[in-house]
Design a protein around this motif. Sequence first.
Motif, PDB file in Angstrom:
ATOM      1  N   SER A 125       5.437  68.936  83.163  1.00 16.50           N
ATOM      2  CA  SER A 125       4.372  68.535  84.547  1.00 16.50           C
ATOM      3  C   SER A 125       6.154  68.702  85.249  1.00 16.50           C
ATOM      4  O   SER A 125       5.570  69.132  87.103  1.00 16.50           O
ATOM      5  N   CYS A 126       7.631  68.764  84.594  1.00 15.76           N
ATOM      6  CA  CYS A 126       8.225  69.198  85.422  1.00 15.76           C
ATOM      7  C   CYS A 126       9.208  70.065  85.411  1.00 15.76           C
ATOM      8  O   CYS A 126      10.561  70.452  86.382  1.00 15.76           O
ATOM      9  N   SER A 127       9.096  70.972  84.021  1.00 16.06           N
ATOM     10  CA  SER A 127       9.392  72.183  84.401  1.00 16.06           C
ATOM     11  C   SER A 127      11.572  71.799  83.668  1.00 16.06           C
ATOM     12  O   SER A 127      12.378  72.639  83.743  1.00 16.06           O
ATOM     13  N   ALA A 128      11.474  70.630  83.267  1.00 17.78           N
ATOM     14  CA  ALA A 128      12.598  70.302  83.068  1.00 17.78           C
ATOM     15  C   ALA A 128      12.572  69.507  81.845  1.00 17.78           C
ATOM     16  O   ALA A 128      11.105  68.618  81.673  1.00 17.78           O
ATOM     17  N   SER A 129      13.603  69.026  81.192  1.00 18.47           N
ATOM     18  CA  SER A 129      13.922  67.842  80.453  1.00 18.47           C
ATOM     19  C   SER A 129      13.887  66.140  80.845  1.00 18.47           C
ATOM     20  O   SER A 129      14.313  66.011  81.663  1.00 18.47           O
ATOM     21  N   PHE A 130      13.723  65.155  79.894  1.00 13.25           N
ATOM     22  CA  PHE A 130      13.806  63.408  80.720  1.00 13.25           C
ATOM     23  C   PHE A 130      15.085  64.168  81.690  1.00 13.25           C
ATOM     24  O   PHE A 130      15.244  63.186  82.580  1.00 13.25           O
ATOM     25  N   SER A 131      16.579  64.667  80.479  1.00 15.76           N
ATOM     26  CA  SER A 131      17.663  63.741  81.348  1.00 15.76           C
ATOM     27  C   SER A 131      17.787  65.335  82.425  1.00 15.76           C
ATOM     28  O   SER A 131      18.678  64.512  83.451  1.00 15.76           O
ATOM     29  N   GLU A 132      17.293  66.455  82.385  1.00 13.23           N
ATOM     30  CA  GLU A 132      17.325  67.197  83.278  1.00 13.23           C
ATOM     31  C   GLU A 132      16.838  67.172  84.570  1.00 13.23           C
ATOM     32  O   GLU A 132      17.073  66.870  85.881  1.00 13.23           O
ATOM     33  N   ASN A 133      16.124  66.055  84.359  1.00  8.78           N
ATOM     34  CA  ASN A 133      14.453  66.696  85.384  1.00  8.78           C
ATOM     35  C   ASN A 133      15.489  64.955  86.035  1.00  8.78           C
ATOM     36  O   ASN A 133      15.195  64.346  87.744  1.00  8.78           O
ATOM     37  N   PHE A 134      16.311  64.161  85.798  1.00  5.51           N
ATOM     38  CA  PHE A 134      16.826  62.847  85.721  1.00  5.51           C
ATOM     39  C   PHE A 134      18.100  63.526  87.145  1.00  5.51           C
ATOM     40  O   PHE A 134      18.807  62.706  87.895  1.00  5.51           O
ATOM     41  N   TYR A 135      18.465  64.480  86.336  1.00 11.86           N
ATOM     42  CA  TYR A 135      19.960  65.183  87.156  1.00 11.86           C
ATOM     43  C   TYR A 135      19.102  66.363  88.227  1.00 11.86           C
ATOM     44  O   TYR A 135      19.990  66.879  88.788  1.00 11.86           O
ATOM     45  N   SER A 136      17.826  65.738  88.821  1.00 10.64           N
ATOM     46  CA  SER A 136      16.778  67.135  89.778  1.00 10.64           C
ATOM     47  C   SER A 136      16.912  68.213  89.556  1.00 10.64           C
ATOM     48  O   SER A 136      17.836  69.891  90.495  1.00 10.64           O
ATOM     49  N   LEU A 137      16.936  68.808  88.267  1.00  8.40           N
ATOM     50  CA  LEU A 137      18.154  70.309  87.416  1.00  8.40           C
ATOM     51  C   LEU A 137      15.319  70.601  87.281  1.00  8.40           C
ATOM     52  O   LEU A 137      15.246  69.798  86.499  1.00  8.40           O
TER      53      LEU A 137
END
Length: 313
Positions: A35-47
């Motif tokens: 859904s976000c094209s990122a891991s949980f931690s990467e999405n947390f840092y807007s990556l």
Amino acid sequence: VLAESNPGRYGSLWHWFDEAYVLLDLLLQHHYLGSCSASFSENFYSLKRVPTAERGPHALATAGLPRRHHCKSLLLLVLVPYLKGKLEKLVSSLREEDEYSIHPPSSSWKRFYRAFLAAYPFVNMAWEGWFLIQQLCYILGKAQHHSPMLRLAGVRLVRLTAEDIQALEKKVGATSSQTHGIKTQVQSAVRKALGGIAFSLSTGLSVSVFFLQFLDWWYSSENQETIKSLTALPIPPPPVHLDHEADSALLPKLRTVCPLCHKIRVNATALSTSGFVFCYRCVYSYVKTHQRCPITGYATELQHLVKLYSPES
């Protein structure tokens, strides 16, 4: 918590803790990669993750990764840390067996795991060195990835754009435009409630992490020693006697004698500035005239006189 409160019933949860954690982590990372094209931690840092070979404008984060990159990222995010943790536990248990010599010295199994224990530090050093070299190359601008795992997955990290953030916000707040029927309305309410809970957990995560790190630092043994060293006051030195003048009082040998009149004290009075005790009349007249302690010479006023009362009075 369940395993510690009731080991007989929930002890298996602790035994299979790593596997349960991997399963939950797999579901979490699968959701965020899709859904976000990122891991949980990467999405947390807007990556977000984009394929390394992809050039030009990147697809929106809500589009997800291509299937091949999605599977690679999922395996490297979940499976590799799990296997590494299991290997470290195996090495720890083998070292304990080697210390207690459970296996006979001549057994082939013992020779094998002793060779394995001897080689493991070098393998681990090579693994950590690989990560270190990759990070140094990334810092110096010689590589597109800061981690070998991203390179193996064939992706790289980029910042979320304004279009990505807008698309993610629309996806989170998206609800059905037609809410006819009780069932559809209930589903919409449940989705909104879950979305609100997820948003609250996401925004409160940074505060919680900071608070936990602060508690860990505050109660650490190193910090406690630092606090004690900062707050512990040194023992004050004894009063430094100034040069006695002609009219300065000398301390008598008997503690019940006033240093000024050299007689048994009457209405014993102490000076809070020095702690010495005199007759009230004597010390009152002296301090009023000289405004200092007769013994130490410390600056003293009448408000520093403290009358002492015997238990009989």
